[in-house]
Design a protein around this motif. Structure first.
Motif, mmCIF file in Angstrom:
data_model
loop_
_atom_site.group_PDB
_atom_site.id
_atom_site.type_symbol
_atom_site.label_atom_id
_atom_site.label_comp_id
_atom_site.label_asym_id
_atom_site.label_seq_id
_atom_site.Cartn_x
_atom_site.Cartn_y
_atom_site.Cartn_z
ATOM 1 N N HIS A 1 -2.906 11.485 78.211
ATOM 2 C CA HIS A 1 -3.873 11.172 76.990
ATOM 3 C C HIS A 1 -3.705 9.466 77.005
ATOM 4 C CE1 HIS A 1 -5.364 11.437 73.311
ATOM 5 N NE2 HIS A 1 -4.780 10.487 72.810
ATOM 6 N N CYS B 1 -3.322 11.632 61.207
ATOM 7 C CA CYS B 1 -4.323 12.790 61.896
ATOM 8 C C CYS B 1 -4.682 12.285 63.223
ATOM 9 C CB CYS B 1 -5.543 12.928 61.197
ATOM 10 S SG CYS B 1 -6.665 11.266 61.201
ATOM 11 N N ARG C 1 -2.532 10.428 65.284
ATOM 12 C CA ARG C 1 -1.432 10.665 66.070
ATOM 13 C C ARG C 1 -1.235 12.327 66.359
ATOM 14 N NH1 ARG C 1 0.785 7.435 61.951
ATOM 15 N NH2 ARG C 1 1.658 8.965 61.217
ATOM 16 N N GLN C 2 -1.765 12.930 65.541
ATOM 17 C CA GLN C 2 -1.578 14.369 65.802
ATOM 18 C C GLN C 2 -2.435 14.990 67.022
ATOM 19 O OE1 GLN C 2 0.211 16.750 64.463
ATOM 20 N NE2 GLN C 2 1.152 14.885 63.076
ATOM 21 N N THR C 3 -3.330 14.015 67.491
ATOM 22 C CA THR C 3 -4.107 14.426 68.653
ATOM 23 C C THR C 3 -3.418 14.078 69.813
ATOM 24 O OG1 THR C 3 -5.152 12.186 68.528
ATOM 25 C CG2 THR C 3 -6.521 13.968 67.243
ATOM 26 N N TYR D 1 -0.100 14.273 70.061
ATOM 27 C CA TYR D 1 1.156 15.194 69.943
ATOM 28 C C TYR D 1 0.264 16.533 70.714
ATOM 29 C CZ TYR D 1 3.289 12.078 66.873
ATOM 30 O OH TYR D 1 4.028 10.718 66.407
ATOM 31 N N GLN D 2 -1.087 16.888 70.198
ATOM 32 C CA GLN D 2 -1.620 18.171 70.452
ATOM 33 C C GLN D 2 -1.892 18.109 72.212
ATOM 34 O OE1 GLN D 2 -5.311 19.016 68.504
ATOM 35 N NE2 GLN D 2 -6.012 20.607 69.929
ATOM 36 N N ALA D 3 -2.221 16.926 72.551
ATOM 37 C CA ALA D 3 -2.430 16.642 74.180
ATOM 38 C C ALA D 3 -1.044 16.979 74.772
ATOM 39 C CB ALA D 3 -3.009 15.344 74.263
ATOM 40 N N GLU E 1 1.445 18.702 73.681
ATOM 41 C CA GLU E 1 1.745 20.190 73.631
ATOM 42 C C GLU E 1 1.018 21.041 74.835
ATOM 43 O OE1 GLU E 1 1.882 23.984 70.531
ATOM 44 O OE2 GLU E 1 1.336 21.691 69.814
ATOM 45 N N GLU E 2 -0.418 20.626 74.728
ATOM 46 C CA GLU E 2 -1.297 21.530 75.616
ATOM 47 C C GLU E 2 -0.751 21.331 77.202
ATOM 48 O OE1 GLU E 2 -5.159 20.049 74.829
ATOM 49 O OE2 GLU E 2 -5.264 21.319 73.005
ATOM 50 N N CYS F 1 5.824 7.478 67.718
ATOM 51 C CA CYS F 1 5.129 8.351 68.703
ATOM 52 C C CYS F 1 5.992 8.544 69.944
ATOM 53 C CB CYS F 1 3.742 7.668 69.182
ATOM 54 S SG CYS F 1 2.527 7.741 68.004
#
Length: 460
Positions: A82, A126, A128-130, A132-134, A136-137, A177
């Motif tokens: 990311h 919102c 920053r959540q993208t 964190y999602q990357a 996690e994936e 982050c």
């Protein structure tokens, strides 16, 4: 360079200018007897897998990320999962460069660049959540890299050296982050001003602690061993004296302490300059092969005479610049149009000279004594360049031709390879224009320095 401490800002030596930096280098070489200690690295990062996953924050046009991408090979290297960057033009430059690398590099990991390139504002929860999602994936990441915008710390803008500057506050989001992602390694880059810029507490009362002290406290409390340094890009083959602050944080789970690394810390030993294996790369080695152009040249793609095999064998830097580049053409060898009176000034400045050589001609400066020493600086062929910031605003002059630098020349002096480009059309100012490309370049981390650090991290 000294061993890390909980207050790194008080232990790192500020490199004020090229003259004083050379004196410091002589002292360093004498104190280390020209021999650097070899640290005992045990490959902890790659014990479980050879593809190290990276998230980059405040990614810019991709200068730091490209260094990590090019540090590996087909079996061992970095995957950038990311890239967080808010500016759409910068992000387009980053996407263009990453995809070019992916399409043309023969020695790279598969799936080593992000799948999406969308603007990310790290000040917004919102967005920053993208990130964190990357993470996690991907099943977690190993490294976080980046450099927050430096305007609030820059020596060229000293009025902004205060804790309330909005650019300075972006460091908070880098810390937030990075610690949320919890990688094994964190690499932060910025200008030296971050060492002394103060930080305020929640009530906006100034404290003695600097921004770097605050970062160090946060990372130390989270279990990281810290290695601060001010590194000159010229030490690593960049044809430019460019001193920047780096903080490398290694999580204690890797098993490293300060004692593993000796006086130089957890950074690669210099390869160029006094006490090293090679001389500094000079301006001549960097740009002398480029075709002559005039003031205001705006032809984006030009014919280029490829260097001979002998020229490439004798000029390692040129060989690196031409790797993966389109043959027989050069891109971005364009020059800002300067007024006739500016060109007349250029004609009266010798190699290595500056505005002081034309003091009598500087009639439009209200207080000439406040002029920076690198304004109207003409480069010298046989030594590294001065620091390349926004070279148009600084009026940096070609060593021989009476004109400013071209975008490609300045990119070479940043050690960016010839395939590396900046987006933003010249003809349409609304899409960025040449001035916007020049600012992207000024903000970019020197590629060869990043490459050296990335290769070193790969061994940790």
């Amino acid at each position: 360079m000294q061993k890390p401490a909980c207050n790194p800002g008080s232990r790192v030596r500020y490199r004020a200018n090229i003259k004083l930096s050379k004196e410091q280098d002589r002292e360093l070489n004498n104190s280390l007897n020209l021999n650097f200690e070899s640290p005992s690295l045990h490959g902890a990062l790659t014990q479980s897998r050879n593809d190290l996953r990276v998230v980059e924050l405040f990614a810019g046009a991709g200068g730091m990320g490209v260094g990590f991408l090019m540090a590996g090979n087909r079996t061992s290297g970095f995957r950038i999962i990311h890239s967080a960057e808010i500016h759409p033009v910068y992000l387009k430059s980053l996407e263009t460069n990453y995809k070019y690398f992916y399409d043309h590099a023969n020695n790279r990991l598969d799936r080593c660049i992000p799948s999406d390139f969308i603007p990310v504002d790290l000040t917004k929860n919102c967005d920053r959540q993208t990130v964190y999602q990357a993470v996690e994936e991907a099943g977690g990441v190993d490294i976080v890299i980046g450099g927050t915008p430096c305007q609030g710390f820059s020596p060229s803008n000293r009025s902004n050296w205060n804790s309330k500057n909005r650019y300075n506050q972006l460091v908070e989001y880098f810390i937030q982050c990075a610690l949320e992602i919890a990688p094994k390694v964190i690499l932060l880059e910025n200008v030296q001003g971050i060492l002394w810029t103060p930080r305020s507490d929640k009530n906006n009362n100034l404290r003695k602690a600097t921004v770097v002290d605050y970062i160090a406290r946060k990372f130390t409390n989270a279990g990281y061993v810290l290695f601060p340094a001010v590194l000159d890009a010229a030490w690593y083959g960049v044809p430019q004296h460019r001193n920047r602050f780096f903080l490398l944080a290694l999580h204690n789970s890797l098993g490293y302490t300060a004692d593993h690394f000796g006086e130089w810390g957890a950074f690669p030993h210099p390869t160029h300059g006094a006490g090293s294996n090679y001389n500094y790369v000079t301006v001549r080695e960097a740009i002398a092969d480029l075709p002559m152009v005039d003031n205001g040249e705006n032809k984006v793609i030009q014919d280029y005479s490829e260097p001979t095999g002998e020229q490439l064998r004798s000029n390692w830097f040129l060989k690196v610049m031409r790797e993966m580049a389109s043959p027989k053409i050069i891109e971005g060898h364009v020059v800002s149009k300067q007024a006739d009176y500016v060109i007349e000034r250029y004609q009266n400045i010798p190699a290595g000279g500056n505005w002081q050589n034309i003091r009598h001609m500087m009639t439009n400066y209200s207080n000439i004594e406040k002029t920076h020493s690198n304004i109207y600086r003409r480069l010298k062929w046989d030594e590294p360049s001065i620091t390349i910031g926004n070279y148009r605003k600084s009026m940096i002059i070609h060593p021989e031709q009476h004109r400013g630098l071209s975008l490609r020349e300045a990119s070479r002096l940043q050690s960016l390879p010839d395939w590396f480009t900046f987006c933003g059309g010249i003809e349409n100012p609304q899409s960025g224009g040449l001035m916007h490309k020049q600012q992207q370049l000024a903000n970019t981390v020197s590629f060869l320095l990043t490459l050296a650090i990335a290769r070193y991290i790969l061994k940790l």
